[in-house]
Each structure stands twice: as structure tokens, then as C-alpha cells.
Write an enzyme that holds these catalytic residues in place. Sequence first.
Site, PDB file in Angstrom:
ATOM      1  CB  CYS A  40      -0.953   0.093   1.173  1.00  0.00           C
ATOM      2  SG  CYS A  40      -2.028   1.474   1.312  1.00  0.00           S
ATOM      3  CG  ASP A  42      -0.592   4.270   5.699  1.00  0.00           C
ATOM      4  OD1 ASP A  42       0.222   4.751   5.973  1.00  0.00           O
ATOM      5  OD2 ASP A  42      -1.889   4.012   5.757  1.00  0.00           O
ATOM      6  NE  ARG A  44      -0.531   5.374   8.789  1.00  0.00           N
ATOM      7  CZ  ARG A  44      -1.883   5.288   9.141  1.00  0.00           C
ATOM      8  NH1 ARG A  44      -2.192   5.501  10.375  1.00  0.00           N
ATOM      9  NH2 ARG A  44      -2.658   4.852   8.138  1.00  0.00           N
ATOM     10  CG  HIS A  96      -1.717  -1.102   5.855  1.00  0.00           C
ATOM     11  ND1 HIS A  96      -2.538   0.057   6.754  1.00  0.00           N
ATOM     12  CD2 HIS A  96      -1.827  -0.664   4.622  1.00  0.00           C
ATOM     13  CE1 HIS A  96      -2.765   0.963   5.867  1.00  0.00           C
ATOM     14  NE2 HIS A  96      -2.370   0.481   4.723  1.00  0.00           N
ATOM     15  CB  CYS A  99      -5.768  -0.231   4.633  1.00  0.00           C
ATOM     16  SG  CYS A  99      -5.260   0.263   2.893  1.00  0.00           S
TER      17      CYS A  99
HETATM   18 ZN    ZN Z   1      -3.314   1.203   3.165  1.00  0.00          ZN
END
Ligand code: ZN
Length: 205
Positions: A40, A42, A44, A96, A99
Amino acid sequence: MLNDLIERNVRWAEQRNREEPGYFARLATQQSPEFFWIGCSDSRVPANVVAGLDPGEVFVHRNVANVIHSTDMNMLSALEFAVEALKIREIIVCGHYGCGGVKAATEDLPHGLADHWLEPIRRLARAYAVDLSREDSAESRRDKLAELNVVEGVRRVAETPIMQRAWRNGVSVRIHGLIYGLKDGRLRDLDCTVGPGHFQMEAAQ
Ligand code: ZN
């Protein structure tokens, strides 16, 4: 802001070269990563950081909610290069918990283009509606859906002509499904690995 980023880069590059003289000169001439990571976008969940790997050790493709679209030329090009040029033998589809993309797919709100991108997750949510309804909170339903999205992603990568060709040619490349916990920093194996047997299994049926 940008100046700060560039200054941090200078400090990082100097420190890396002090710790391992010739590091960049060596990396610049070749890359031989062992892993291809599909994850992803993201911020993080950076592949190198959460897997404890250095530059040069993981080839990466990321998109919103790590969705595998069978027609995504970006993902397919990276997959083909990973398997055929870099000779990577371990592919990881990593989702994750928590999400935002999976959450958006469960909401009855317009998100613009993202709604097209996230359609496969909405379809999964409909297909597994009964299983998901057994979860006791909206958060755990979304996390379960994030897991299902990874398992589906592994299956979709396995079905690409790129993987089918590799297995037909006897390449022992495997695809694994992992999920990362934002709250504890841990990667979990979803036990949905497929390898060369997948091609033979499909062919035998
Ligand atoms: Zn995500």
C-alpha cells in the site's frame, strides 16, 4: 521544507558512506534484490523500513490499498521486470490493518477516482458479506477485509500470464501474502503462499 529534506539526505548519504565506504558506488553498478514487494502507498508502511532491508534489497511497487488490477500496466511491468530481469524468487503482496483505502471501499460516500480503483475491494466485501458480518466491530471487519484483499491479490498475481509463463518454464518463484500491523509494527504471514505447484495444479484440473 524541501531544504530540510535535502539536508537530511546529505547527512544520511555521508553517514552511510562512512559506515560502509564505497556503498553507493557498488549499488550504482548493479541491483540484485531478493524480494519484490507489492504494498500500500500508506506512508506508514515503507517496504524497506518495516522489513528491515537496505536500499538494493527489495524491488517495490505500491498503490492505494495494494489492489491488484489484472490490467494495471504499471504493476505488470514491474512484475515482469522483477521476475524476468532481476530474477526475483520471492514476491510479497503486503496489506496492512487500519488501511484508509480499505475503509474508503466500505463507505457509502463518493471518493472520485478512488472508487474505480477500489472496486475489487467492494466486490470482495459483497462476496464475503456473511463472514465479515461475524466480526464484532467495524474496525475488525475492515481488518478482515484487508486480509481478504491480500489473499485475493496473491491469487491475481498468480493468474497473470507473467507468473504462468515463469512456472511453465520451471522457475521456482513464490508469491506470499503478508499483513502489517500499524499498532505493533509486526508483519504476519497469511499462509496463502503459491508457488510452481500452482501452475501444475491449475493445468491438471
Ligand atoms: Zn493502506
